[in-house]
Design a protein around this motif. Sequence first.
Motif, mmCIF file in Angstrom:
data_model
loop_
_atom_site.group_PDB
_atom_site.id
_atom_site.type_symbol
_atom_site.label_atom_id
_atom_site.label_comp_id
_atom_site.label_asym_id
_atom_site.label_seq_id
_atom_site.Cartn_x
_atom_site.Cartn_y
_atom_site.Cartn_z
ATOM 1 N N THR A 91 33.066 73.718 58.739
ATOM 2 C CA THR A 91 33.136 75.114 58.314
ATOM 3 C C THR A 91 34.391 75.764 58.871
ATOM 4 O OG1 THR A 91 31.861 75.881 60.222
ATOM 5 C CG2 THR A 91 30.631 75.250 58.247
ATOM 6 N N GLU A 92 34.840 76.789 58.201
ATOM 7 C CA GLU A 92 36.032 77.528 58.625
ATOM 8 C C GLU A 92 35.595 78.729 59.448
ATOM 9 O OE1 GLU A 92 39.261 78.657 59.750
ATOM 10 O OE2 GLU A 92 39.542 77.086 58.243
ATOM 11 N N PRO A 93 35.893 78.755 60.773
ATOM 12 C CA PRO A 93 35.419 79.864 61.610
ATOM 13 C C PRO A 93 36.339 81.074 61.598
ATOM 14 C CG PRO A 93 36.512 78.233 62.974
ATOM 15 C CD PRO A 93 36.576 77.710 61.547
ATOM 16 N N ALA A 94 37.302 81.134 60.670
ATOM 17 C CA ALA A 94 38.265 82.232 60.689
ATOM 18 C C ALA A 94 37.596 83.562 60.368
ATOM 19 C CB ALA A 94 39.398 81.959 59.693
ATOM 20 N N GLU A 95 36.618 83.557 59.447
ATOM 21 C CA GLU A 95 35.970 84.809 59.055
ATOM 22 C C GLU A 95 34.895 85.226 60.043
ATOM 23 O OE1 GLU A 95 34.580 84.790 55.074
ATOM 24 O OE2 GLU A 95 36.361 83.807 54.278
ATOM 25 N N GLY A 96 34.207 84.254 60.620
ATOM 26 C CA GLY A 96 33.127 84.540 61.555
ATOM 27 C C GLY A 96 32.460 83.248 61.988
ATOM 28 N N PHE A 97 31.849 83.253 63.147
ATOM 29 C CA PHE A 97 31.183 82.056 63.661
ATOM 30 C C PHE A 97 29.891 81.816 62.897
ATOM 31 C CE2 PHE A 97 33.451 83.544 67.621
ATOM 32 C CZ PHE A 97 34.442 82.584 67.557
ATOM 33 N N ARG A 98 29.580 80.526 62.697
ATOM 34 C CA ARG A 98 28.369 80.114 61.981
ATOM 35 C C ARG A 98 27.572 79.166 62.860
ATOM 36 N NH1 ARG A 98 31.165 78.908 56.031
ATOM 37 N NH2 ARG A 98 31.958 81.053 55.732
ATOM 38 N N PRO A 99 26.778 79.705 63.767
ATOM 39 C CA PRO A 99 26.021 78.845 64.688
ATOM 40 C C PRO A 99 25.040 77.948 63.946
ATOM 41 C CG PRO A 99 26.040 81.144 65.423
ATOM 42 C CD PRO A 99 26.567 81.127 64.029
ATOM 43 N N LEU A 100 24.910 76.721 64.443
ATOM 44 C CA LEU A 100 23.881 75.830 63.910
ATOM 45 C C LEU A 100 22.520 76.267 64.445
ATOM 46 C CD1 LEU A 100 25.692 72.395 64.258
ATOM 47 C CD2 LEU A 100 25.181 73.626 62.149
ATOM 48 N N PRO A 101 21.473 76.220 63.638
ATOM 49 C CA PRO A 101 20.155 76.687 64.087
ATOM 50 C C PRO A 101 19.526 75.704 65.059
ATOM 51 C CG PRO A 101 20.007 75.773 61.883
ATOM 52 C CD PRO A 101 21.467 75.780 62.235
ATOM 53 N N ALA A 102 18.493 76.165 65.717
ATOM 54 C CA ALA A 102 17.756 75.306 66.645
ATOM 55 C C ALA A 102 17.210 74.098 65.902
ATOM 56 C CB ALA A 102 16.620 76.101 67.286
ATOM 57 N N GLY A 103 17.358 72.937 66.531
ATOM 58 C CA GLY A 103 16.878 71.691 65.939
ATOM 59 C C GLY A 103 17.934 70.932 65.166
ATOM 60 N N ALA A 104 19.086 71.558 64.842
ATOM 61 C CA ALA A 104 20.134 70.851 64.100
ATOM 62 C C ALA A 104 20.734 69.767 64.968
ATOM 63 C CB ALA A 104 21.210 71.836 63.656
ATOM 64 N N GLY A 105 21.028 68.627 64.353
ATOM 65 C CA GLY A 105 21.569 67.494 65.079
ATOM 66 C C GLY A 105 23.086 67.464 65.073
ATOM 67 N N PRO A 106 23.667 66.432 65.676
ATOM 68 C CA PRO A 106 25.126 66.303 65.707
ATOM 69 C C PRO A 106 25.697 66.235 64.297
ATOM 70 C CG PRO A 106 24.086 64.767 67.228
ATOM 71 C CD PRO A 106 23.000 65.337 66.379
ATOM 72 N N THR A 107 26.860 66.823 64.117
ATOM 73 C CA THR A 107 27.511 66.827 62.809
ATOM 74 C C THR A 107 28.803 66.038 62.797
ATOM 75 O OG1 THR A 107 28.678 68.884 63.354
ATOM 76 C CG2 THR A 107 26.537 69.090 62.268
ATOM 77 N N THR A 108 29.301 65.637 63.943
ATOM 78 C CA THR A 108 30.540 64.879 63.998
ATOM 79 C C THR A 108 30.561 64.047 65.261
ATOM 80 O OG1 THR A 108 32.961 65.021 63.932
ATOM 81 C CG2 THR A 108 31.817 66.689 65.220
ATOM 82 N N VAL A 109 31.265 62.952 65.209
ATOM 83 C CA VAL A 109 31.410 62.060 66.360
ATOM 84 C C VAL A 109 32.867 61.669 66.449
ATOM 85 C CG1 VAL A 109 30.720 59.870 67.407
ATOM 86 C CG2 VAL A 109 29.051 61.181 66.099
ATOM 87 N N GLY A 110 33.382 61.603 67.618
ATOM 88 C CA GLY A 110 34.778 61.160 67.761
ATOM 89 C C GLY A 110 35.471 61.762 68.946
ATOM 90 N N PRO A 111 35.821 63.072 68.896
ATOM 91 C CA PRO A 111 36.569 63.646 70.015
ATOM 92 C C PRO A 111 35.737 63.675 71.278
ATOM 93 C CG PRO A 111 36.681 65.051 68.065
ATOM 94 C CD PRO A 111 35.620 64.018 67.819
ATOM 95 N N PRO A 112 36.376 63.644 72.440
ATOM 96 C CA PRO A 112 35.620 63.762 73.681
ATOM 97 C C PRO A 112 34.986 65.145 73.790
ATOM 98 C CG PRO A 112 37.969 63.885 74.103
ATOM 99 C CD PRO A 112 37.817 63.499 72.660
ATOM 100 N N ALA A 113 33.889 65.207 74.523
ATOM 101 C CA ALA A 113 33.154 66.462 74.639
ATOM 102 C C ALA A 113 33.959 67.487 75.438
ATOM 103 C CB ALA A 113 31.806 66.216 75.314
#
Length: 426
Positions: free
Chosen positions: A325-347
């Motif tokens: 998602t593009e956070p330029a307009e506003g943040f879009r928090p993932l709801p409770a229970g949502a799982g990981p959406t990406t893997v790769g970069p270090p935490a």
Amino acid sequence: MAVPGDPPGGTPEGIGEGDDELRPDEYRSVVFDEDFVRAARLQEFSARERMGEHARAVRSRSIWSGAGSGHGNGTPGRGARQGMLLVLLIATAFAVAVYMGLRNPYVPPAGGNTEPLNSTVVPLAPAAAVPGGLPADLYANGPAAEYRVGAAGITMPAARRTHHFTESQVVAALSIAKDYLVQSSLDPDVLAGNASRPVRVLLDPGQLAQFDESMASPSGDGRHAVTGWLVRFDPHTAVVADSRVRVSGTLAYEEVGPEQLEVTSDHTFVYAVRPATGPPTAADGASLFTVRRELRMRFDREDLTTGRTELVSAYVMAGPQDCATEPAEGFRPLPAGAGPTTVGPPASDPYASGHPRRTAGLCGVLAQPPASPDPATRDPGSQDPATQAPGAPTSQAPASPAALRPAPETRDPAPPGEAASVSPGP
């Protein structure tokens, strides 16, 4: 025998010859010299002139005629000519001043020395399922358990005068910086996207055009992201579930020039949010959303007087949210229970002090926050610096705000059959 100047009936009796000697002295106070007569403002018409119809007995003489000239022919004398010349010079000077004021080519443009904002907004995807529950329970069991609530978490350092700025001017700069953080990070209307004026009125006039363009047409070009200026949640995605936002961080200042002060802020804001479409009274539908903002604000003497700041740069990490998602307009928090959406970069840990890790592709992974230990079993003599309340004593020196920029990453050589690990540089 009568002589000219005697009365028509002769000299009255009783007046001797000796009295004639007193006449000049007797009338000397009422005899006017020639210069006095010519300088008079009124002049009597002659008998011929008074014979005309509707003629007046006297006429008013112009102040320009014959004054100080020694001539009675109505021509301007020396004093009159000097007066007219003085009036002409004054009128000319006034006309030139008006002309130069209207045609001055050296009027400085508005905000000529103001730099545009450079912002970087990094979304942090969750590394595990997003925890949910009541806001109070989420705060109590997370690393923000001991953060202060709202503006109380934005503490100002001790102010001392610099080489070119007094102590009161330093205090003014820190106060304006705190006001900007409060309005741009804690105001409920700003967070909900219902208002931007509380932030706009605190900006230098030279940045207002860029700010207005960012609000009207946001983009992730590093100059026009709404989330670079302020914290805003997409109203279609999430709303704030608890107005008691947890805050912790530092403010620091330094003089960067004879006419400029710079204030650097590094603060972590933890919000309890819930889905915008869910029931507002859901008992366990809230989750925590963390925003770390590093802002660099600059002040000149006019800014200190008017209570405004020039926002030079903003480095923001926020999650958990989807990196797609593009956070330029506003943040879009993932709801409770949502799982990981990406893997790769270090935490990346937004709660850790020091260098925030910069990630490739402007996307990172939100480090799983450790649960707070039970207060009953916690050693009272020890405290985690990452969760320590601002102002509490610590044996570890706080990180310098000037060193909050991430250092270059160094890659360790990987053993055969294992992936290389990425660690921040020294």
